[in-house]
Motif scaffolding. Structure first.
Motif, PDB file in Angstrom:
ATOM      1  N   MET A 166     -15.691  34.252  18.159  1.00 21.86           N
ATOM      2  CA  MET A 166     -14.793  33.101  18.168  1.00 21.86           C
ATOM      3  C   MET A 166     -13.403  33.574  18.540  1.00 21.86           C
ATOM      4  O   MET A 166     -12.870  34.495  17.951  1.00 21.86           O
ATOM      5  N   ALA A 167     -12.851  32.944  19.524  1.00 18.83           N
ATOM      6  CA  ALA A 167     -11.549  33.389  20.016  1.00 18.83           C
ATOM      7  C   ALA A 167     -10.444  32.953  19.061  1.00 18.83           C
ATOM      8  O   ALA A 167     -10.566  31.960  18.350  1.00 18.83           O
ATOM      9  N   LEU A 168      -9.408  33.672  19.117  1.00 18.69           N
ATOM     10  CA  LEU A 168      -8.272  33.377  18.250  1.00 18.69           C
ATOM     11  C   LEU A 168      -7.460  32.245  18.843  1.00 18.69           C
ATOM     12  O   LEU A 168      -7.349  32.112  20.057  1.00 18.69           O
ATOM     13  N   ARG A 169      -6.891  31.479  17.996  1.00 17.85           N
ATOM     14  CA  ARG A 169      -6.075  30.383  18.491  1.00 17.85           C
ATOM     15  C   ARG A 169      -4.734  30.906  18.947  1.00 17.85           C
ATOM     16  O   ARG A 169      -4.203  31.854  18.374  1.00 17.85           O
ATOM     17  N   THR A 170      -4.214  30.248  19.919  1.00 13.08           N
ATOM     18  CA  THR A 170      -2.875  30.655  20.353  1.00 13.08           C
ATOM     19  C   THR A 170      -1.816  30.142  19.393  1.00 13.08           C
ATOM     20  O   THR A 170      -0.726  30.676  19.332  1.00 13.08           O
ATOM     21  N   THR A 171      -2.138  29.105  18.674  1.00 13.52           N
ATOM     22  CA  THR A 171      -1.153  28.566  17.733  1.00 13.52           C
ATOM     23  C   THR A 171      -1.220  29.357  16.432  1.00 13.52           C
ATOM     24  O   THR A 171      -2.260  29.883  16.062  1.00 13.52           O
ATOM     25  N   ILE A 172      -0.110  29.371  15.766  1.00 12.82           N
ATOM     26  CA  ILE A 172      -0.038  30.098  14.505  1.00 12.82           C
ATOM     27  C   ILE A 172      -0.311  29.117  13.377  1.00 12.82           C
ATOM     28  O   ILE A 172       0.362  28.107  13.260  1.00 12.82           O
ATOM     29  N   SER A 173      -1.271  29.430  12.578  1.00 11.38           N
ATOM     30  CA  SER A 173      -1.635  28.461  11.552  1.00 11.38           C
ATOM     31  C   SER A 173      -0.991  28.791  10.206  1.00 11.38           C
ATOM     32  O   SER A 173      -0.299  27.997   9.639  1.00 11.38           O
ATOM     33  N   GLN A 174      -1.195  29.993   9.762  1.00 11.55           N
ATOM     34  CA  GLN A 174      -0.744  30.285   8.393  1.00 11.55           C
ATOM     35  C   GLN A 174       0.748  30.527   8.343  1.00 11.55           C
ATOM     36  O   GLN A 174       1.482  29.877   7.647  1.00 11.55           O
ATOM     37  N   ARG A 175       1.141  31.487   9.110  1.00 13.69           N
ATOM     38  CA  ARG A 175       2.557  31.813   9.081  1.00 13.69           C
ATOM     39  C   ARG A 175       3.263  30.979  10.128  1.00 13.69           C
ATOM     40  O   ARG A 175       3.259  31.306  11.299  1.00 13.69           O
ATOM     41  N   LYS A 176       3.872  29.933   9.685  1.00  8.20           N
ATOM     42  CA  LYS A 176       4.516  29.063  10.660  1.00  8.20           C
ATOM     43  C   LYS A 176       5.846  29.644  11.112  1.00  8.20           C
ATOM     44  O   LYS A 176       6.391  29.226  12.099  1.00  8.20           O
ATOM     45  N   ARG A 177       6.352  30.521  10.374  1.00  4.36           N
ATOM     46  CA  ARG A 177       7.690  31.009  10.680  1.00  4.36           C
ATOM     47  C   ARG A 177       7.614  32.461  11.097  1.00  4.36           C
ATOM     48  O   ARG A 177       7.245  33.318  10.304  1.00  4.36           O
ATOM     49  N   ILE A 178       7.963  32.702  12.331  1.00  2.39           N
ATOM     50  CA  ILE A 178       7.974  34.074  12.826  1.00  2.39           C
ATOM     51  C   ILE A 178       9.409  34.561  12.778  1.00  2.39           C
ATOM     52  O   ILE A 178      10.326  33.869  13.203  1.00  2.39           O
ATOM     53  N   LEU A 230      -1.074  39.275  23.378  1.00  2.00           N
ATOM     54  CA  LEU A 230      -0.920  40.203  24.495  1.00  2.00           C
ATOM     55  C   LEU A 230      -2.026  41.252  24.570  1.00  2.00           C
ATOM     56  O   LEU A 230      -2.535  41.542  25.650  1.00  2.00           O
ATOM     57  N   ILE A 231      -2.357  41.798  23.445  1.00  2.81           N
ATOM     58  CA  ILE A 231      -3.315  42.904  23.455  1.00  2.81           C
ATOM     59  C   ILE A 231      -4.702  42.333  23.299  1.00  2.81           C
ATOM     60  O   ILE A 231      -4.994  41.671  22.301  1.00  2.81           O
ATOM     61  N   PRO A 232      -5.570  42.598  24.263  1.00  4.54           N
ATOM     62  CA  PRO A 232      -6.924  42.046  24.135  1.00  4.54           C
ATOM     63  C   PRO A 232      -7.661  42.698  22.978  1.00  4.54           C
ATOM     64  O   PRO A 232      -7.608  43.910  22.783  1.00  4.54           O
ATOM     65  N   CYS A 233      -8.318  41.848  22.250  1.00  9.87           N
ATOM     66  CA  CYS A 233      -9.040  42.305  21.076  1.00  9.87           C
ATOM     67  C   CYS A 233     -10.416  41.678  21.093  1.00  9.87           C
ATOM     68  O   CYS A 233     -10.583  40.514  21.469  1.00  9.87           O
ATOM     69  N   ALA A 234     -11.380  42.435  20.653  1.00  9.72           N
ATOM     70  CA  ALA A 234     -12.742  41.926  20.636  1.00  9.72           C
ATOM     71  C   ALA A 234     -12.992  41.142  19.360  1.00  9.72           C
ATOM     72  O   ALA A 234     -12.594  41.566  18.273  1.00  9.72           O
ATOM     73  N   PHE A 235     -13.646  40.024  19.520  1.00 14.34           N
ATOM     74  CA  PHE A 235     -13.986  39.192  18.373  1.00 14.34           C
ATOM     75  C   PHE A 235     -15.481  39.017  18.289  1.00 14.34           C
ATOM     76  O   PHE A 235     -16.228  39.435  19.175  1.00 14.34           O
ATOM     77  N   SER A 236     -15.888  38.376  17.241  1.00 12.01           N
ATOM     78  CA  SER A 236     -17.326  38.189  17.042  1.00 12.01           C
ATOM     79  C   SER A 236     -17.849  37.243  18.107  1.00 12.01           C
ATOM     80  O   SER A 236     -17.128  36.451  18.683  1.00 12.01           O
ATOM     81  N   GLY A 237     -19.114  37.348  18.345  1.00 11.73           N
ATOM     82  CA  GLY A 237     -19.725  36.499  19.367  1.00 11.73           C
ATOM     83  C   GLY A 237     -19.549  37.064  20.751  1.00 11.73           C
ATOM     84  O   GLY A 237     -19.625  36.339  21.735  1.00 11.73           O
ATOM     85  N   ASN A 238     -19.263  38.346  20.814  1.00 10.85           N
ATOM     86  CA  ASN A 238     -19.143  39.030  22.103  1.00 10.85           C
ATOM     87  C   ASN A 238     -18.048  38.405  22.963  1.00 10.85           C
ATOM     88  O   ASN A 238     -18.225  38.150  24.147  1.00 10.85           O
ATOM     89  N   THR A 239     -16.926  38.139  22.323  1.00  8.87           N
ATOM     90  CA  THR A 239     -15.809  37.546  23.061  1.00  8.87           C
ATOM     91  C   THR A 239     -14.601  38.445  22.925  1.00  8.87           C
ATOM     92  O   THR A 239     -14.462  39.197  21.956  1.00  8.87           O
TER      93      THR A 239
END
Lengths: 88, 573
Positions: free
Chosen positions: A1-13, B559-568
């Motif tokens: 599962m790809a990471l979201r581009t939006t920040i969910s938990q830490r809203k304040r950077i 920026l830094i590509p990272c591998a996640f579960s599901g082969n992504t």
């Protein structure tokens, strides 16, 4: 599962990158060019490193003159050197 | 041997303790044992006297076991050795094992053992356990001079509580068989050492050092007049450079003179309800109704009062919010509330536009002449915003007030001028200063925004310059941080110029690189090449390292590509 581009938990950077500002600058100067997705983050990184080098150089200059405060002539002298370095 | 002591009329500690044990409930937290303990107690009641008479442990145990076995709970016998280490059980052990021998202690030590013993029973029981715990620790260090001990003992006997003296006795008894070869002196030393160490944890600090006891914080009644003066002064100081300064000085005496009097009388009828309304929302409607019935605009005098009241009200909610509970302020606040309510009603009656105008003007601090409505509006806003929303009307007030304030940006200055013409009387400008301080953070930014457009009507170049400058100044601040030294303002401007030049170079370079690669978009590899040419990225230091070092986590993830579960992999390469 790809990471979201939006920040969910830490809203304040801390030290947010002014992405809009950087994009606007680039657009104004080079309207025919396009910036890629996360390129402005790297541009921001570049700026940070530039400022860091500039600050260190100015600090060295100020310490050389035995000054407790960084003055604009220190900055100017430092800028000459660093801009030359960052010319690429 | 112990017979005589049991039959003695003189209340020894042993007897008292026994009494305590018999009468007091078992206070062990473990409920499942409580019944057992209770049963033990009842069983041990009679064998106690028998056990105390016997000097040997085994005899006592035998008796106790006999009793226990004969009792209802036969399984208690097995639990004899495995009894849990409660204070009660420890105390019982002491009483069992310690011989009822005559005390080596002098009489005066034993005498002060009065009824407080019983009162101290819970503490005794609790202390027993700790006492027991202390005993093994205290065994080794007994290197005290006997003379010192003797004198210390005397002193301690006078100082320590009666129970502790009794406990010393018990300790001595318990330690008797162990320390007999050492002699009485050492025994006394033992107990005295025990006393010395025993005293410290159990005597509450307040007994030894009364200064350390916690005192209830003393609250002085607030001098309202002085407080108001201070607030006025601080407000006046907070807004320097205004043309309002001269009238500011006139305000404090007015308010000081006025604040107490007008409220004392009219408040008498309303203060109770008002006071309660501070806390109870349902009463607020009553208040509002009552204030409604009162005359809305009795005259200029009332308005003036209202002004100052509102000025005070504004101060109070913001500054005195924390101390709203104080008695000294309450009557004033009640009066203020009352006036504020009046003003709220007046404002509700007035058109929304007026409110907006009032809001506008309230946020602007420059205008010298103010309408009372403005002040009242602000007062109501300040009061309502600061205090908990009391009623629907006030909530509406808040919303309308905020709506009015939101209209600031859209409202134009001619409106303001129109309002100015309508001014009834020159209100004290401090109220304006106060108003500026009053509006909450939601409105604080608006004065700046509202102020800028009317001042300079330039649109194009100004807009371009401002965000650009702000962006550059953002980096300039970082410069001062990286430098770790104080930086002059001129130096910061110089830094901004350098940054400007740097951006030019940067864009040009990126353009060249992307053109070299035959692309029209700038990609990450272009930037990496740029950094490599700049000398930031080397064979030793890679781009990813720099990213990790200098950018926050969220950007790193982008920026830094990272591998996640599901082969992504994210971001997608």
């Amino acid at each position: 599962m790809a990471l979201r581009t939006t920040i969910s938990q830490r809203k304040r950077i801390k030290r947010k990158a002014p992405r809009g500002f950087l994009k606007r600058i680039f657009k104004r100067r080079k309207p025919h060019l396009r910036l890629e997705r996360s390129c402005d983050l790297l541009v921001h990184l570049n700026c940070l490193l530039f400022i860091r080098r500039l600050a260190e150089e100015s600090r060295t200059n100020a310490c050389k003159n035995k000054c407790g405060i960084i003055k604009d002539q220190h900055v100017l002298a430092a800028a000459k050197v660093i801009l030359k370095k960052s010319r690429g | 041997m112990a017979d005589s002591y049991i039959s003695d009329n003189e209340p020894t500690t042993r007897t008292l303790l026994r009494r305590v044990l018999d009468t007091e409930d078992s206070r062990t937290p473990r409920r499942r044992q409580s019944t057992r303990a209770g049963a033990q107690r009842t069983l041990l009641e009679t064998p106690f006297s028998m056990m105390l008479r016997s000097q040997t442990k085994t005899a006592a145990r035998r008796h106790s076991y006999r009793r226990r076995s004969s009792g209802r709970l036969a399984h208690i016998k097995t639990s004899g050795y495995l009894k849990e280490q409660t204070p009660r059980t420890l105390l019982e052990n002491i009483l069992q094992t310690a011989p009822e021998s005559s005390m080596v202690m002098p009489e005066p030590v034993v005498k002060p053992v009065p009824a407080p013993q019983v009162v101290q029973s819970p503490s005794q029981e609790s202390s027993q356990g700790s006492l027991e715990l202390q005993l093994p620790e205290l065994k080794p260090p007994t290197s005290l001079a006997p003379s010192l001990l003797a004198s210390g003992k005397r002193k301690q006997s006078l100082r320590l509580s009666a129970f502790q003296q009794g406990m010393d006795q018990e300790l001595l008894l318990s330690q008797g068989p162990f320390t007999e070869p050492q002699g009485n002196a050492t025994a006394t030393s033992f107990t005295s050492s025990l006393n010395l160490t025993f005293a410290t944890p159990f005597l509450p600090q307040s007994v030894q050092r009364p200064g350390l006891a916690r005192r209830p914080p003393t609250r002085r009644p607030v001098d309202v007049g002085a407080f108001l003066k201070d607030v006025q002064d601080s407000v006046a100081l907070a807004l320097p450079g205004d043309s309002l300064k001269s009238p500011v000085a006139t305000l404090p005496p007015d308010t000081v003179l006025e604040d107490t009097q007008p409220f004392s009388q009219p408040l008498t009828g309303h203060s109770p309800s008002v006071h309660h309304s501070l806390s109870c929302p349902p009463v607020s409607t009553e208040r509002i109704v009552s204030s409604r019935t009162r005359s809305r605009r009795p005259g200029l005098q009332n308005n003036r009062k209202a002004e100052e009241v509102d000025a005070l009200a504004m101060e109070f909610p913001n500054t005195g919010n924390s101390i709203s509970g104080e008695d000294g302020l309450e009557p004033l606040q009640d009066g203020v509330d009352k006036e504020v309510e009046k003003t709220v009603q007046e404002i509700l009656d007035l058109s929304e536009v007026k409110e907006a105008a009032g809001a506008q003007r309230s946020t602007r601090a420059e205008e010298p002449g103010r309408d009372t409505k403005v002040i009242e509006a602000d007062g109501s806003w300040g009061a309502t915003e600061a205090k908990e929303p009391k009623g629907s009307s006030q909530l509406d007030m808040d919303t309308t007030g905020r709506a009015g304030s939101s209209e600031l940006a859209s409202s134009t200055p001619e409106f303001l001028q129109a309002r100015q013409l309508e001014l009834l009387e020159p209100a004290p400008p401090t109220s304006t200063a106060v108003q500026q301080s009053i509006p909450g953070p939601s409105l604080s930014s608006e004065p700046l925004l509202a102020r800028l457009p009317p001042r300079t009507r330039t649109t194009g170049p100004r807009l371009r310059q401002d965000p650009y400058k702000t962006g550059l100044s953002h980096y300039a601040k970082l410069f001062s941080f990286y430098a770790k030294m104080p930086v002059e303002k001129k130096a910061l401007e110089m830094v901004e110029k350098c940054l400007d030049k740097y951006f030019q170079h940067l864009c040009d370079d990126l353009d060249i690189f992307s053109a070299h690669a035959g692309r029209k978009t700038v990609r990450l590899e272009d930037l990496e090449l740029l950094m490599r040419r700049q000398g930031l990225v080397t064979d030793q230091v890679s781009l990813h390292v720099l990213v990790e070092q200098h950018l926050p986590l969220e950007y790193r993830q982008l920026l830094i590509p990272c591998a996640f579960s599901g082969n992504t992999v994210f971001p997608v390469q």
